[in-house]
Motif scaffolding. Structure first.
Motif, PDB file in Angstrom:
ATOM      1  N   GLU A  57       0.817  -1.218   0.000  1.00  0.00           N
ATOM      2  CA  GLU A  57       0.000   0.000   0.000  1.00  0.00           C
ATOM      3  C   GLU A  57       0.848   1.266   0.000  1.00  0.00           C
ATOM      4  O   GLU A  57       0.573   2.213  -0.726  1.00  0.00           O
ATOM      5  CB  GLU A  57      -0.928  -0.009   1.212  1.00  0.00           C
ATOM      6  CG  GLU A  57      -1.800   1.219   1.328  1.00  0.00           C
ATOM      7  CD  GLU A  57      -2.757   1.138   2.498  1.00  0.00           C
ATOM      8  OE1 GLU A  57      -3.637   1.996   2.569  1.00  0.00           O
ATOM      9  OE2 GLU A  57      -2.620   0.228   3.344  1.00  0.00           O
ATOM     10  N   ALA A  58       1.892   1.305   0.777  1.00  0.00           N
ATOM     11  CA  ALA A  58       2.721   2.508   0.893  1.00  0.00           C
ATOM     12  C   ALA A  58       3.538   2.784  -0.364  1.00  0.00           C
ATOM     13  O   ALA A  58       4.007   3.904  -0.567  1.00  0.00           O
ATOM     14  CB  ALA A  58       3.655   2.382   2.100  1.00  0.00           C
ATOM     15  N   ASP A  59       3.713   1.780  -1.227  1.00  0.00           N
ATOM     16  CA  ASP A  59       4.514   1.964  -2.435  1.00  0.00           C
ATOM     17  C   ASP A  59       3.794   2.769  -3.510  1.00  0.00           C
ATOM     18  O   ASP A  59       4.421   3.270  -4.430  1.00  0.00           O
ATOM     19  CB  ASP A  59       4.918   0.613  -3.034  1.00  0.00           C
ATOM     20  CG  ASP A  59       6.021  -0.044  -2.255  1.00  0.00           C
ATOM     21  OD1 ASP A  59       6.540   0.581  -1.317  1.00  0.00           O
ATOM     22  OD2 ASP A  59       6.362  -1.190  -2.581  1.00  0.00           O
ATOM     23  N   SER A  60       2.495   2.869  -3.445  1.00  0.00           N
ATOM     24  CA  SER A  60       1.704   3.611  -4.429  1.00  0.00           C
ATOM     25  C   SER A  60       1.914   3.104  -5.853  1.00  0.00           C
ATOM     26  O   SER A  60       1.946   3.882  -6.802  1.00  0.00           O
ATOM     27  CB  SER A  60       2.007   5.112  -4.350  1.00  0.00           C
ATOM     28  OG  SER A  60       1.733   5.607  -3.070  1.00  0.00           O
TER      29      SER A  60
ATOM     30  N   ALA B 175      -8.196  -2.050  -6.764  1.00  0.00           N
ATOM     31  CA  ALA B 175      -9.521  -1.473  -7.018  1.00  0.00           C
ATOM     32  C   ALA B 175     -10.493  -2.571  -7.452  1.00  0.00           C
ATOM     33  O   ALA B 175     -11.637  -2.627  -6.981  1.00  0.00           O
ATOM     34  CB  ALA B 175      -9.433  -0.388  -8.092  1.00  0.00           C
ATOM     35  N   ILE B 176     -10.022  -3.458  -8.316  1.00  0.00           N
ATOM     36  CA  ILE B 176     -10.864  -4.555  -8.785  1.00  0.00           C
ATOM     37  C   ILE B 176     -11.173  -5.518  -7.645  1.00  0.00           C
ATOM     38  O   ILE B 176     -12.317  -5.953  -7.468  1.00  0.00           O
ATOM     39  CB  ILE B 176     -10.193  -5.268  -9.978  1.00  0.00           C
ATOM     40  CG1 ILE B 176     -10.117  -4.303 -11.172  1.00  0.00           C
ATOM     41  CG2 ILE B 176     -10.934  -6.547 -10.346  1.00  0.00           C
ATOM     42  CD1 ILE B 176      -9.228  -4.775 -12.306  1.00  0.00           C
TER      43      ILE B 176
ATOM     44  N   ARG C 123      -9.256   3.770  -4.661  1.00  0.00           N
ATOM     45  CA  ARG C 123      -8.123   3.129  -5.347  1.00  0.00           C
ATOM     46  C   ARG C 123      -8.216   3.350  -6.851  1.00  0.00           C
ATOM     47  O   ARG C 123      -7.209   3.602  -7.516  1.00  0.00           O
ATOM     48  CB  ARG C 123      -8.071   1.652  -4.976  1.00  0.00           C
ATOM     49  CG  ARG C 123      -7.677   1.493  -3.518  1.00  0.00           C
ATOM     50  CD  ARG C 123      -7.907   0.119  -2.955  1.00  0.00           C
ATOM     51  NE  ARG C 123      -7.574   0.150  -1.524  1.00  0.00           N
ATOM     52  CZ  ARG C 123      -8.169  -0.565  -0.609  1.00  0.00           C
ATOM     53  NH1 ARG C 123      -9.124  -1.420  -0.939  1.00  0.00           N
ATOM     54  NH2 ARG C 123      -7.813  -0.460   0.658  1.00  0.00           N
ATOM     55  N   ALA C 124      -9.418   3.276  -7.401  1.00  0.00           N
ATOM     56  CA  ALA C 124      -9.594   3.547  -8.831  1.00  0.00           C
ATOM     57  C   ALA C 124      -9.262   5.004  -9.138  1.00  0.00           C
ATOM     58  O   ALA C 124      -8.573   5.297 -10.122  1.00  0.00           O
ATOM     59  CB  ALA C 124     -11.030   3.221  -9.250  1.00  0.00           C
ATOM     60  N   LYS C 125      -9.733   5.909  -8.296  1.00  0.00           N
ATOM     61  CA  LYS C 125      -9.438   7.333  -8.497  1.00  0.00           C
ATOM     62  C   LYS C 125      -7.929   7.583  -8.472  1.00  0.00           C
ATOM     63  O   LYS C 125      -7.415   8.382  -9.252  1.00  0.00           O
ATOM     64  CB  LYS C 125     -10.114   8.188  -7.427  1.00  0.00           C
ATOM     65  CG  LYS C 125     -11.590   8.383  -7.622  1.00  0.00           C
ATOM     66  CD  LYS C 125     -12.146   9.331  -6.567  1.00  0.00           C
ATOM     67  CE  LYS C 125     -13.616   9.533  -6.719  1.00  0.00           C
ATOM     68  NZ  LYS C 125     -14.039  10.015  -8.009  1.00  0.00           N
ATOM     69  N   PHE C 126      -7.225   6.901  -7.582  1.00  0.00           N
ATOM     70  CA  PHE C 126      -5.769   7.044  -7.486  1.00  0.00           C
ATOM     71  C   PHE C 126      -5.106   6.676  -8.822  1.00  0.00           C
ATOM     72  O   PHE C 126      -4.260   7.402  -9.324  1.00  0.00           O
ATOM     73  CB  PHE C 126      -5.226   6.165  -6.354  1.00  0.00           C
ATOM     74  CG  PHE C 126      -3.739   6.193  -6.231  1.00  0.00           C
ATOM     75  CD1 PHE C 126      -3.109   7.190  -5.502  1.00  0.00           C
ATOM     76  CD2 PHE C 126      -2.956   5.225  -6.858  1.00  0.00           C
ATOM     77  CE1 PHE C 126      -1.725   7.228  -5.399  1.00  0.00           C
ATOM     78  CE2 PHE C 126      -1.579   5.253  -6.761  1.00  0.00           C
ATOM     79  CZ  PHE C 126      -0.957   6.257  -6.031  1.00  0.00           C
TER      80      PHE C 126
ATOM     81  N   LEU D 206     -12.245   2.431 -14.578  1.00  0.00           N
ATOM     82  CA  LEU D 206     -13.422   3.302 -14.506  1.00  0.00           C
ATOM     83  C   LEU D 206     -14.701   2.480 -14.312  1.00  0.00           C
ATOM     84  O   LEU D 206     -15.589   2.870 -13.544  1.00  0.00           O
ATOM     85  CB  LEU D 206     -13.549   4.149 -15.774  1.00  0.00           C
ATOM     86  CG  LEU D 206     -12.520   5.261 -15.956  1.00  0.00           C
ATOM     87  CD1 LEU D 206     -12.641   5.875 -17.355  1.00  0.00           C
ATOM     88  CD2 LEU D 206     -12.673   6.331 -14.886  1.00  0.00           C
ATOM     89  N   TYR D 207     -14.789   1.360 -15.000  1.00  0.00           N
ATOM     90  CA  TYR D 207     -15.978   0.504 -14.878  1.00  0.00           C
ATOM     91  C   TYR D 207     -16.120  -0.017 -13.448  1.00  0.00           C
ATOM     92  O   TYR D 207     -17.205   0.030 -12.873  1.00  0.00           O
ATOM     93  CB  TYR D 207     -15.907  -0.650 -15.883  1.00  0.00           C
ATOM     94  CG  TYR D 207     -17.104  -1.565 -15.787  1.00  0.00           C
ATOM     95  CD1 TYR D 207     -18.348  -1.147 -16.259  1.00  0.00           C
ATOM     96  CD2 TYR D 207     -17.002  -2.823 -15.219  1.00  0.00           C
ATOM     97  CE1 TYR D 207     -19.466  -1.967 -16.156  1.00  0.00           C
ATOM     98  CE2 TYR D 207     -18.112  -3.655 -15.115  1.00  0.00           C
ATOM     99  CZ  TYR D 207     -19.341  -3.223 -15.590  1.00  0.00           C
ATOM    100  OH  TYR D 207     -20.443  -4.028 -15.479  1.00  0.00           O
ATOM    101  N   HIS D 208     -15.038  -0.494 -12.872  1.00  0.00           N
ATOM    102  CA  HIS D 208     -15.117  -1.002 -11.502  1.00  0.00           C
ATOM    103  C   HIS D 208     -15.396   0.128 -10.501  1.00  0.00           C
ATOM    104  O   HIS D 208     -16.091  -0.076  -9.508  1.00  0.00           O
ATOM    105  CB  HIS D 208     -13.857  -1.792 -11.140  1.00  0.00           C
ATOM    106  CG  HIS D 208     -13.884  -3.165 -11.722  1.00  0.00           C
ATOM    107  ND1 HIS D 208     -13.453  -3.434 -12.989  1.00  0.00           N
ATOM    108  CD2 HIS D 208     -14.345  -4.330 -11.215  1.00  0.00           C
ATOM    109  CE1 HIS D 208     -13.632  -4.716 -13.249  1.00  0.00           C
ATOM    110  NE2 HIS D 208     -14.178  -5.285 -12.183  1.00  0.00           N
ATOM    111  N   GLU D 209     -14.879   1.310 -10.791  1.00  0.00           N
ATOM    112  CA  GLU D 209     -15.218   2.459  -9.943  1.00  0.00           C
ATOM    113  C   GLU D 209     -16.712   2.757 -10.047  1.00  0.00           C
ATOM    114  O   GLU D 209     -17.376   3.041  -9.040  1.00  0.00           O
ATOM    115  CB  GLU D 209     -14.403   3.686 -10.325  1.00  0.00           C
ATOM    116  CG  GLU D 209     -14.667   4.877  -9.448  1.00  0.00           C
ATOM    117  CD  GLU D 209     -13.889   6.129  -9.838  1.00  0.00           C
ATOM    118  OE1 GLU D 209     -14.142   7.167  -9.205  1.00  0.00           O
ATOM    119  OE2 GLU D 209     -13.056   6.078 -10.762  1.00  0.00           O
ATOM    120  N   ALA D 210     -17.266   2.675 -11.268  1.00  0.00           N
ATOM    121  CA  ALA D 210     -18.703   2.909 -11.459  1.00  0.00           C
ATOM    122  C   ALA D 210     -19.526   1.868 -10.700  1.00  0.00           C
ATOM    123  O   ALA D 210     -20.539   2.193 -10.080  1.00  0.00           O
ATOM    124  CB  ALA D 210     -19.055   2.895 -12.944  1.00  0.00           C
ATOM    125  N   LEU D 211     -19.097   0.613 -10.741  1.00  0.00           N
ATOM    126  CA  LEU D 211     -19.792  -0.434  -9.988  1.00  0.00           C
ATOM    127  C   LEU D 211     -19.767  -0.141  -8.490  1.00  0.00           C
ATOM    128  O   LEU D 211     -20.776  -0.312  -7.795  1.00  0.00           O
ATOM    129  CB  LEU D 211     -19.160  -1.798 -10.255  1.00  0.00           C
ATOM    130  CG  LEU D 211     -19.345  -2.385 -11.650  1.00  0.00           C
ATOM    131  CD1 LEU D 211     -18.488  -3.637 -11.811  1.00  0.00           C
ATOM    132  CD2 LEU D 211     -20.810  -2.687 -11.927  1.00  0.00           C
TER     133      LEU D 211
END
Length: 186
Positions: free
Chosen positions: A81-84, A93-94, A108-111, A133-138
């Protein structure tokens, strides 16, 4: 003595340049690209003490192996997580959506999209920013954020006519559109 120094210098150059030797992480990713997930998992596991990228590989590999492995995949992505890492956060995100961790899936998707608006996963070019984007929308749909869901659907289909936010059937309309997008994006 000069001959020994010369051989040591040549040996050092060979070690530093690699001279065609496979880099272990590259070999592990090649196994992943070849869809040999069991071997890729073993190769990435052997590298966990030497590079954090091995955890990214383990996260993606376990995700591809089986739906039953999303918890393990989540754990591997948490480890870095800290490695970005964009590849790590894309997979995460998925996985977040798969686990029902929708709020974190959105973040996570926005990142990923913020740092790479045209993101493509280097080790599987079929996974792109559209999937993120699709998974963010879901995730947005599942937390009831209709406006964000609409905004993301428009990014995926700029011909989409957004429904009125006060429409009593908005959830049904958005769900139908998300299902149609799944058929297009798969």
């Amino acid at each position: 003595m000069r001959r020994v120094a010369k051989y040591l210098s040549v040996g050092l150059i060979v070690i530093l340049c690699g001279c065609g030797d496979d880099v272990p992480i590259d070999s592990a990713w090649q196994l992943f690209r070849d869809k040999d997930y069991v071997s890729a998992h073993a190769a990435f596991s052997a590298l966990t003490g030497s590079t954090n990228e091995a955890y990214v590989g383990l996260g993606w590999t376990t995700l591809m192996m089986s739906i039953d492995s999303v918890d393990a995949s989540d754990g591997y992505f948490q480890a870095i997580e800290a490695d970005s890492s964009l590849d790590g956060y894309a997979g995460w995100a998925i996985v977040s959506w798969s686990r029902g961790d929708y709020a974190n899936g959105i973040e996570r998707a926005k990142f990923v999209i913020r740092h790479a608006p045209s993101y493509v996963f280097n080790h599987d070019k079929t996974i792109t920013y559209l999937d993120i984007l699709y998974h963010e929308a879901l995730c947005a749909f599942n937390v009831g954020d209709n406006q964000l869901t609409i905004d993301l659907i428009i990014q995926l289909d700029d011909g989409f006519t957004p429904p009125d936010l006060n429409d009593p059937n908005i959830q049904s309309i958005l769900l139908q559109k998300l299902e149609a997008l799944y058929d297009i994006l798969k």
